[in-house]
Design an enzyme around this catalytic site. Structure first.
Site, PDB file in Angstrom:
ATOM      1  CG  LEU A   1      -1.801  -1.203   1.445  1.00  0.00           C
ATOM      2  CD1 LEU A   1      -2.844  -0.901   2.516  1.00  0.00           C
ATOM      3  CD2 LEU A   1      -2.469  -1.637   0.155  1.00  0.00           C
ATOM      4  CB  ALA A   2       2.785   2.891  -2.031  1.00  0.00           C
TER       5      ALA A   2
ATOM      6  N   GLY B   1      -1.160   6.604   0.094  1.00  0.00           N
ATOM      7  CA  GLY B   1      -1.393   7.701   1.036  1.00  0.00           C
ATOM      8  C   GLY B   1      -0.606   8.935   0.652  1.00  0.00           C
TER       9      GLY B   1
ATOM     10  NE  ARG C   1       0.987  13.002  10.847  1.00  0.00           N
ATOM     11  CZ  ARG C   1       1.425  12.132  11.757  1.00  0.00           C
ATOM     12  NH1 ARG C   1       2.251  12.532  12.705  1.00  0.00           N
ATOM     13  NH2 ARG C   1       1.062  10.875  11.706  1.00  0.00           N
TER      14      ARG C   1
ATOM     15  CD  GLN D   1      -6.704   3.647  -2.174  1.00  0.00           C
ATOM     16  OE1 GLN D   1      -5.551   3.880  -1.823  1.00  0.00           O
ATOM     17  NE2 GLN D   1      -7.681   3.439  -1.315  1.00  0.00           N
TER      18      GLN D   1
ATOM     19  N   GLY E   1      -9.392   4.554   2.116  1.00  0.00           N
ATOM     20  CA  GLY E   1      -9.019   3.714   3.252  1.00  0.00           C
ATOM     21  C   GLY E   1      -8.203   2.498   2.850  1.00  0.00           C
TER      22      GLY E   1
ATOM     23  CB  ALA F   1      53.026  22.516  -5.374  1.00  0.00           C
TER      24      ALA F   1
ATOM     25  CE1 TYR G   1      35.148  21.171 -22.843  1.00  0.00           C
ATOM     26  CE2 TYR G   1      35.008  22.968 -21.266  1.00  0.00           C
ATOM     27  CZ  TYR G   1      34.439  22.204 -22.265  1.00  0.00           C
ATOM     28  OH  TYR G   1      33.163  22.471 -22.684  1.00  0.00           O
TER      29      TYR G   1
ATOM     30  NE  ARG H   1      61.266  28.731 -15.192  1.00  0.00           N
ATOM     31  CZ  ARG H   1      62.158  27.964 -14.561  1.00  0.00           C
ATOM     32  NH1 ARG H   1      63.402  28.368 -14.403  1.00  0.00           N
ATOM     33  NH2 ARG H   1      61.814  26.789 -14.105  1.00  0.00           N
TER      34      ARG H   1
HETATM   35  C1  UD1 Z   1      -3.666   1.752   9.743  1.00  0.00           C
HETATM   36  C2  UD1 Z   1      -4.534   0.703  10.439  1.00  0.00           C
HETATM   37  C3  UD1 Z   1      -4.211   0.681  11.938  1.00  0.00           C
HETATM   38  C4  UD1 Z   1      -2.721   0.421  12.138  1.00  0.00           C
HETATM   39  C5  UD1 Z   1      -1.921   1.465  11.390  1.00  0.00           C
HETATM   40  C6  UD1 Z   1      -0.463   1.172  11.472  1.00  0.00           C
HETATM   41  C7  UD1 Z   1      -6.561   0.615   9.169  1.00  0.00           C
HETATM   42  C8  UD1 Z   1      -7.980   1.044   9.107  1.00  0.00           C
HETATM   43  N1  UD1 Z   1      -5.907   1.029  10.231  1.00  0.00           N
HETATM   44  O1  UD1 Z   1      -3.987   3.032  10.283  1.00  0.00           O
HETATM   45  O2  UD1 Z   1      -4.956  -0.347  12.550  1.00  0.00           O
HETATM   46  O3  UD1 Z   1      -2.425   0.452  13.525  1.00  0.00           O
HETATM   47  O4  UD1 Z   1      -2.300   1.470  10.003  1.00  0.00           O
HETATM   48  O5  UD1 Z   1       0.251   2.252  10.925  1.00  0.00           O
HETATM   49  O6  UD1 Z   1      -6.094  -0.086   8.309  1.00  0.00           O
HETATM   50  N2  UD1 Z   1      -3.116   3.781   2.367  1.00  0.00           N
HETATM   51  C9  UD1 Z   1      -3.485   3.678   1.045  1.00  0.00           C
HETATM   52  N3  UD1 Z   1      -4.739   4.078   0.673  1.00  0.00           N
HETATM   53  C10 UD1 Z   1      -5.637   4.583   1.560  1.00  0.00           C
HETATM   54  C11 UD1 Z   1      -5.238   4.681   2.920  1.00  0.00           C
HETATM   55  C12 UD1 Z   1      -3.997   4.277   3.286  1.00  0.00           C
HETATM   56  O7  UD1 Z   1      -2.702   3.232   0.214  1.00  0.00           O
HETATM   57  O8  UD1 Z   1      -6.744   4.917   1.120  1.00  0.00           O
HETATM   58  C13 UD1 Z   1      -1.785   3.357   2.763  1.00  0.00           C
HETATM   59  C14 UD1 Z   1      -0.920   4.489   3.261  1.00  0.00           C
HETATM   60  O9  UD1 Z   1      -0.158   5.031   2.219  1.00  0.00           O
HETATM   61  C15 UD1 Z   1      -0.043   3.807   4.279  1.00  0.00           C
HETATM   62  C16 UD1 Z   1      -0.921   2.688   4.823  1.00  0.00           C
HETATM   63  O10 UD1 Z   1      -1.906   2.466   3.848  1.00  0.00           O
HETATM   64  O11 UD1 Z   1       1.072   3.201   3.687  1.00  0.00           O
HETATM   65  C17 UD1 Z   1      -1.509   3.030   6.168  1.00  0.00           C
HETATM   66  O12 UD1 Z   1      -2.292   4.181   6.072  1.00  0.00           O
HETATM   67  P1  UD1 Z   1      -2.437   5.179   7.282  1.00  0.00           P
HETATM   68  O13 UD1 Z   1      -3.466   6.195   6.924  1.00  0.00           O
HETATM   69  O14 UD1 Z   1      -1.119   5.637   7.705  1.00  0.00           O
HETATM   70  O15 UD1 Z   1      -2.963   4.204   8.413  1.00  0.00           O
HETATM   71  P2  UD1 Z   1      -4.210   4.308   9.343  1.00  0.00           P
HETATM   72  O16 UD1 Z   1      -5.442   4.089   8.539  1.00  0.00           O
HETATM   73  O17 UD1 Z   1      -4.103   5.493  10.181  1.00  0.00           O
END
Ligand code: UD1
Ligand code: CA
Length: 454
Positions: A6-7, A9, A13, A73, A78, A377, A384, A437
Site C-alpha cells: 500500500l503506497a 497515502g 505531514r 487508488q 481507506g 605543486a 578542455y 619561461r
Molecule cells: C492503519 C490501520 C491501523 C494500524 C496502522 C499502522 C486501518 C484502518 N488502520 O492506520 O490499525 O495500527 O495502520 O500504521 O487499516 N493507504 C493507502 N490508501 C488509503 C489509505 C492508506 O494506500 O486509502 C496506505 C498508506 O499510504 C499507508 C498505509 O496504507 O502506507 C496506512 O495508512 P495510514 O493512513 O497511515 O494508516 P491508518 O489508517 O491510520
C-alpha cells in the site's frame, strides 16, 4: 504468495512535494526498501497500490526495472479500499501478504514467521505491544484469541487502554480476503473502508486469526513525518554500525557513520567519525578512513590510508596509497599501488601508475601517468579547450616542476624533467629538461615610485 504494497497515502505531514514513499532512508526510497524485502520472499505476484504522486512512483518502478503490477487508488478511501484495487492481480490459490510502503524496515525473517504462523487458511496479523499505542489500531482479544481490531477514533476508553497494536501488516487467504473486502462498509468515525474490519469478518466465518511479533519494534515503525523519518534513519544506521563492529570493523564512534548503500570491509579496517558511504564501497584489509570523508561507489585496496576530508567517487585506490587530507578523486580515477595524492589535488578520469605522487594543489584530468612520476605543486592539466577534452600522457619517472600547465593533447616522455612554471604546449622528449619561461632580468638603477604630495 501474493504481496500487495500500500503506497497511495499522501503523507501530508511530510510537508513535501515528493510522495511520502519516495523519501529516502539510507539513500534509498522507502518504497524500494519494502519492495526489496518483498522480493526476498519470492512472491508469485507483487502489486503496488499507488495514488498520490502516482507518476513519480511509476517513474521509480521503471527506473528500478521493476516488473510489478500496479494499481491506481483514486480517490483514497481507506486501507481496505486500497487492497481492493489489487484484487484482479491476485492468485486465489496462495495467501496474500499486505505490506505498507511507508514501513521500510520489517525484516524478511519476521514476515516469514507471520506467513508461516498463518499457513494457508488463517488470517495472520503482525502485532506489537507498545508503551504508547496512541493513534493505532488496537488488537481486541477474547480468551486470548484475536476477535477484532478497533481504530483509535472508534474505540471505547477501555479499548484504547490496550497496548497491543496492529502494525498494519497482515496475511490472509486470498479467496476469503476477496469476499471479506467486498462486504466492507465505511460506517465508522473516519468514513473509510478499513482493512482491519476483515478481522471480525474472519471470526464470523470461523477462520482463526493468529498473530506474530517482530524481533524489534522499529520493524513496524511507519514514517508519517520528517521527525519519524529521521528517527528511523538513526535506528537503521545504528543497526548497520553494529553489524560492521560485529564483523570486526573499528568505528571511532558507531553513532557517527552513515552508510547509504553497501559497505564491504576486509579485516582490520578502521573508520573515523563523520564518514558517509554511498552506493557500493569496498574497503580491503587494513584500510583506514579519516574523519569526514565521503566515499561513493569506490574500491580502496589493502592498506590504503584515506586522510580526513576526502571526497572519492567512482574511483579505485591502489594498495598502500595515501590520499588526502582534502583530496578529491572523481569518476574514472584509477590509482595503482603506493600512489600519493595530497591536499587540494583533484583527479578525474585518469590512471596513475605505482609509486607516483601528486602531493599539493593540482588538477589531473584525462591523464595517463606512469610510475614513479613526481607532479609538483600547482600542476594543471589543461584538458578542455572549451569544446573538446584531450589527454595528457606522462611517462614513467618524469618529474613535473611546480606550477606547470600541460596543454593537452601532450606527452611528457619517460624520465623527462619539466622546469617549474612551464606552459607545455608541445611534447617534451624523454630524459631531457624542457621548460618555457621568460628569462629573468634584474633592472639596475630602478627605484620604487614615491607618493606625490598634493
Ligand atoms: C492503519 C490501520 C491501523 C494500524 C496502522 C499502522 C486501518 C484502518 N488502520 O492506520 O490499525 O495500527 O495502520 O500504521 O487499516 N493507504 C493507502 N490508501 C488509503 C489509505 C492508506 O494506500 O486509502 C496506505 C498508506 O499510504 C499507508 C498505509 O496504507 O502506507 C496506512 O495508512 P495510514 O493512513 O497511515 O494508516 P491508518 O489508517 O491510520
Ligand atoms: Ca500511519
Amino acid at each position: 504468495m501474493n504481496v500487495v504494497i500500500l503506497a497511495a497515502g499522501m503523507g501530508k505531514r511530510m510537508q513535501s512535494a515528493l510522495p511520502k514513499v519516495l523519501h529516502p532512508l539510507a539513500g534509498k526510497p522507502l518504497l524500494s526498501h519494502v519492495i526489496d524485502t518483498a522480493r526476498s520472499l519470492s512472491p508469485g505476484r507483487l502489486c503496488v497500490i499507488y495514488g498520490h504522486g502516482g507518476a513519480a512512483v511509476l517513474d521509480l518502478l521503471a527506473k528500478r526495472g521493476e516488473v510489478v503490477a500496479t494499481a491506481l487508488q483514486e480517490p483514497q478511501l481507506g486501507t481496505g479500499h486500497a487492497v481492493m484495487q489489487a484484487l484482479p492481480e491476485l492468485d486465489d490459490n496462495v495467501p496474500t501478504l499486505i505490506l505498507y510502503g511507508d514501513v521500510p524496515l520489517t525484516t524478511a525473517a519476521t514476515l516469514r514467521r507471520l506467513v508461516d504462523a498463518a499457513g494457508d487458511d488463517q488470517l495472520g496479523i503482525l502485532t506489537v505491544v507498545q508503551d504508547d499505542p496512541f493513534g493505532l489500531g488496537r488488537i481486541i482479544r477474547e480468551n486470548g484469541e484475536i476477535v477484532a481490531i478497533v481504530e483509535e477514533k472508534d474505540g471505547s476508553e477501555a479499548q484504547r487502554a490496550i497496548q497491543e497494536i496492529n502494525s498494519g501488516i497482515m496475511v490472509a487467504p486470498t479467496a476469503q480476503l476477496k469476499r471479506w473486502l467486498a462486504s466492507l462498509s465505511n460506517n465508522n468515525a473516519q468514513g473509510e473502508y478499513y482493512l482491519t474490519d476483515i478481522v471480525a469478518k474472519a471470526v464470523g466465518d470461523g477462520v482463526r486469526v493468529v498473530s506474530a511479533q517482530p524481533d524489534a519494534q522499529w520493524e513496524v515503525a511507519g514514517v508519517n513525518s520528517k521527525v519519524q523519518l529521521a528517527q528511523l534513519e538513526r535506528i537503521h544506521q545504528g543497526n548497520i554500525a553494529l553489524a560492521l563492529l560485529e564483523r570486526g570493523v573499528t568505528l571511532a564512534d558507531p553513532a557517527r557513520i552513515d552508510v547509504r548503500g553497501e559497505l564491504v570491509c576486509g579485516r582490520d579496517v578502521s573508520i573515523d567519525v563523520g564518514c558517509v558511504f554511498e552506493g557500493k564501497v569496498e574497503l580491503a584489509d587494513g584500510v583506514s578512513i579519516g574523519a569526514h570523508s565521503v566515499i561513493v561507489n569506490a574500491r580502496i585496496a589493502a592498506g590504503a590510508v584515506i586522510k580526513p576530508f576526502c571526497h572519492i567517487e567512482q574511483a579505485v585506490v591502489g594498495a598502500a596509497s595515501v590520499i588526502g587530507p582534502y583530496a578529491r578523486l572523481r569518476p574514472g580515477t584509477e590509482l595503482a599501488e603506493d600512489v600519493h595524492v595530497g591536499n587540494f589535488v583533484e583527479v578525474k578520469n585518469s590512471q596513475i601508475a605505482a609509486h607516483s605522487k601528486a602531493n599539493h594543489l593540482s588538477y589531473i584530468g584525462d591523464a595517463t601517468i606512469g610510475s614513479r612520476v613526481n607532479i609538483g605543486a600547482g600542476t594543471i592539466t589543461c584538458n578542455y579547450d572549451g569544446v573538446n577534452k584531450s589527454r595528457t600522457v606522462i611517462e614513467d619517472e618524469a618529474f613535473i616542476g611546480s606550477d606547470t600547465q600541460l596543454i593537452a593533447p601532450v606527452t611528457v616522455g619517460r624520465g623527462a624533467t619539466i622546469g617549474a612554471g612551464t606552459t607545455l604546449s608541445k611534447d617534451a622528449p624523454a630524459g631531457k629538461l624542457t621548460l618555457s619561461r621568460a628569462r629573468q632580468v634584474t633592472v639596475d638603477g630602478w627605484t620604487r615610485p614615491v607618493k606625490i604630495k598634493q
